[in-house]
Design an enzyme around this catalytic site. Structure first.
Site, PDB file in Angstrom:
ATOM      1  CD  GLU A  48     -17.510  35.895  18.107  1.00 57.29           C
ATOM      2  OE1 GLU A  48     -16.729  36.080  17.167  1.00 57.29           O
ATOM      3  OE2 GLU A  48     -18.747  35.769  17.964  1.00 57.29           O
ATOM      4  CG  ASP A  49     -17.026  40.073  20.176  1.00 54.01           C
ATOM      5  OD1 ASP A  49     -16.164  39.258  19.806  1.00 54.01           O
ATOM      6  OD2 ASP A  49     -17.894  40.543  19.426  1.00 54.01           O
TER       7      ASP A  49
END
Length: 714
Positions: A80-81
């Site tokens: 996600e990051d």
């Protein structure tokens, strides 16, 4: 050494206590990968980002989870990051770790119409993944716990939104999985962020009385230990501290002040065996009088999440109430760690209760997979939340099998809990040997025997009184499939009728042309095309004209001389064929059909004023005809004006009853005692002849001024 270095060393030291060297090596590689992926990233608090996945993994290490779960916890934010891809995780750490990380990651790349819908879809994805591997939710709960511990760095509105979501979803989910310690932590953190002032006041008040309570609790512990030792029972006796949330909750629930809440004391007693639990209970009830009605045996009948303990409340010194929990060491482990105790129990010799807990949990998770995937995400989550209510009832079959249901569950909920087919054909039940309808709300300890009828099937009304997600999903799925079958049959009739306008015989259309026609309207098969037509999403006349174009390669319009046959209606109604409530057509009335987008076919009397007012497009109207011998019942409304008198209603209903007619609804309006009373009846009749017979009979009743069929015509 930095605080981060100390945390890392402590984490890996804890792993070496229970994991083999190869597994520790896997976790170390995952940590290095995550550390490099998050390099340069910082949390809003200013801490290096790697501190978050490390904290999540540390919580899982406390539950002694396996190396794959720990690796996934360390990597849970890299998709996600960071720029990391699932394929890379699969290559480095194996498919299991990659799938766990993917399941926990948010669906941030999809677009949703609202934040609520996005959160619902994220939660659905997580639950469905959790149904396949419970480690997903354990990682997610540990992730949420650390996020809640570090909320002070974000703005107030977002902080409270996260706290509310935690309270509504993750707290009851932790309860359902038996993670009591984590649940209590999430509850207090949610309370602290949702009601900061109240939390601060109660926390300070507890601190102010802690010293005085400590002395009293120590005296009670000494008294109980002495009595247990006299009976040669080895036991650990300890006090239980009240948290700010539990104190606040009891104040609200019991509507009592803080001082009264603090008058009771909590004691926990841990013994070696189940037999010692009951022996200890006997000793306590002999030493101190129990308060009637406050005893619960969760050992004989465990909670659905596996929790086992004896609960009793005693009159202590000075008549102060003492809440006591009695359990074994194994029960205490399950009480704190719930489903996570499975990994801590691997070397234990006796874990029969844990096996049962695993089975109960997996049965509940399996139920998640039975919910239709095409259901709306928000509806899916609402169904799940219904099953996460902490208050439960225990219901027995005639053979003594126990079913756990949420408070407020009905006979029909119980039927679906037994089996979906039993729910579909439930006609009622014998509750404690007494016949009861399916909407009856069950009480704790009831014995229930379901009565089935092969002719019974779900109706939309059932959704108004069931409370479990399993029942709601099963009913919705049945109705959706039923509606699909009805839509398919109606769509086929409508399309074949439109073909007749162009003098096309369906049997003469080649299979490849049928398939091309379906694909022209984005339908996979001809049956799917029929369904879309039956639901009113595609007009049959348009489809027929498309076929003509494909056959002739030129546009062809319907000429005035085209002979058009009326579409024969099936006898009665279904979900996609309705008779308009504005005019209530009856067999032998001149009628016309209106194809309404998404609603199906609506039948009106030809001179219906409402139909003319709405002015549908000409191609939306279809000539329809009644079945040759209509046998079904059709709704018809009549209006009656009469001078009010004693026994009027009885005389009127008697006339209607003599014609073997059911009164579906009745209403009346009296503007003044001097004016005639106005009455309305909604009747179920077969045809106009039966209605005419009813009207003639009502006109002969004394006091009746006027009676007529109610319909809006132009």
């Amino acid at each position: 050494m930095t605080p981060l270095d100390i945390s890392v060393n402590h984490f890996f030291e804890s792993l070496r206590q229970y994991l083999p060297d190869d597994d520790v090596t896997l976790v170390e590689r995952a940590f290095r990968f995550a550390e490099k992926a998050h390099e340069g990233q910082r949390r809003l608090s200013g801490d290096p980002y790697i501190t978050h996945p490390l904290a999540v993994a540390s919580t899982l290490a406390g539950w002694q989870l396996d190396a794959q779960a720990l690796a996934a916890a360390l990597l849970h934010d890299v998709l996600e990051d960071t720029g990391a891809r699932k394929e890379k995780l699969n290559e480095e750490f194996g498919s299991v770790v990659a799938e766990l990380v993917s399941a926990v990651s948010k669906l941030d790349k999809l677009e949703f119409s609202s934040y609520k819908e996005a959160q619902a879809e994220n939660f659905r994805k997580m639950l469905l993944a959790m149904a396949r591997d419970v480690r997903v939710i354990l990682i997610k709960l540990a992730d949420r716990f650390h996020n809640m511990q570090t909320l002070e760095s974000i703005r107030l509105d977002k902080r409270q939104r996260i706290a509310r979501e935690t309270y509504d979803i993750y707290v009851p989910l932790a309860y359902r999985l038996g993670l009591y310690a984590l649940r209590q932590g999430l509850l207090d953190l949610s309370f602290q962020n949702l009601r900061p002032a109240r939390h601060r006041v109660i926390e300070q008040a507890i601190e102010n009385v802690r010293h005085a309570r400590r002395e009293t609790v120590d005296n009670v512990i000494a008294l109980l230990q002495d009595r247990l030792q006299r009976h040669e029972l080895k036991a650990e006796v300890s006090g239980r501290e009240r948290t700010p949330y539990s104190t606040y909750s009891k104040m609200r629930e019991k509507r009592i002040p803080f001082a009264q809440v603090m008058e009771s004391y909590g004691i926990r007693i841990i013994v070696d065996t189940r037999e010692h639990c009951y022996a200890a209970l006997g000793v306590l009830h002999e030493a101190l009088k129990p308060i009637p009605g406050r005893f619960k045996d969760y050992i004989a009948i465990p909670k659905a999440n596996g929790y086992q303990s004896l609960h009793t409340t005693l009159f202590g010194p000075g008549s102060m109430p003492i809440d006591v929990q009695i359990r074994t060491h194994d029960m205490n482990l399950v009480a704190d760690a719930g489903i996570a105790a499975y990994w801590m129990y691997r070397s234990a010799s006796d874990f029969a209760n844990l096996v049962e807990t695993q089975q109960n949990t997996r049965q509940w998770l399996k139920g998640l997979l039975e919910m239709p995937l095409e259901a709306d995400s928000i509806e899916f989550v609402d169904n799940i939340k219904r099953d996460l209510f902490p208050e439960e009832i225990y219901v027995f079959t005639p053979k003594g099998k126990i079913f756990t249901l949420p408070l407020g569950a009905t006979v029909l909920d119980f039927a679906y809990a037994v089996h979906t087919d039993i729910g579909h054909h439930c006609a009622g039940a014998r509750v404690n040997h007494e016949a009861m309808p399916m909407r009856t709300v069950l009480r704790n300890g009831s014995q229930v025997e379901i009565i089935t009828n092969p002719e019974t099937s779900p109706t939309p009304t059932w959704l108004s009184f069931v409370v479990t997600g399993r029942a709601r999903s099963a009913i919705r799925n049945f109705l959706k499939n039923q509606q699909k079958d009805e839509a398919e049959a109606l769509g086929e009739r409508l399309l074949h009728h439109s073909f007749s306008i162009f003098k096309i015989k369906p049997d003469n259309v080649a299979p490849d042309l049928w398939q091309a026609l379906a694909e022209n309207y984005s339908a996979k098969t001809l049956d799917d095309l029929y369904v879309e037509i039956g639901r009113g999403k595609i007009l049959p006349f348009t489809v027929a004209q498309t076929l003509v174009d494909k056959l002739t390669k030129t546009t062809r319009k319907v000429g005035k001389n085209t002979q058009q046959k009326n579409l024969k209606l099936p006898d009665g109604q279904n979900t996609l064929l309705r008779y308009a409530a504005c005019c209530h057509p009856l067999p032998r009335d001149p009628i016309i059909g209106w194809m309404r987008s998404g609603l199906g076919l609506e039948v009106h009397i030809r001179d219906c004023a409402v139909l003319k007012e709405r002015a549908p497009e000409q191609h939306e109207l279809i000539d329809v005809a009644w079945p040759a011998e209509a046998q079904a019942l059709y709704a018809s409304e009549i209006l009656l004006w009469a001078k009010d008198r004693h026994g009027l209603l009885a005389d009127l209903t008697s006339v209607i009853a003599k014609t073997d007619t059911n009164i579906a609804q009745l209403w009346l309006d009296r503007s003044s005692p001097q004016e005639p009373i106005t009455m309305g009846f909604l009747l179920d009749v077969r045809n106009r002849q039966q209605l005419a017979e009813i009207l003639r009979g009502l006109r002969r009743v004394a006091g009746v001024k006027k009676v007529q069929r109610a319909r809006k015509t132009a």
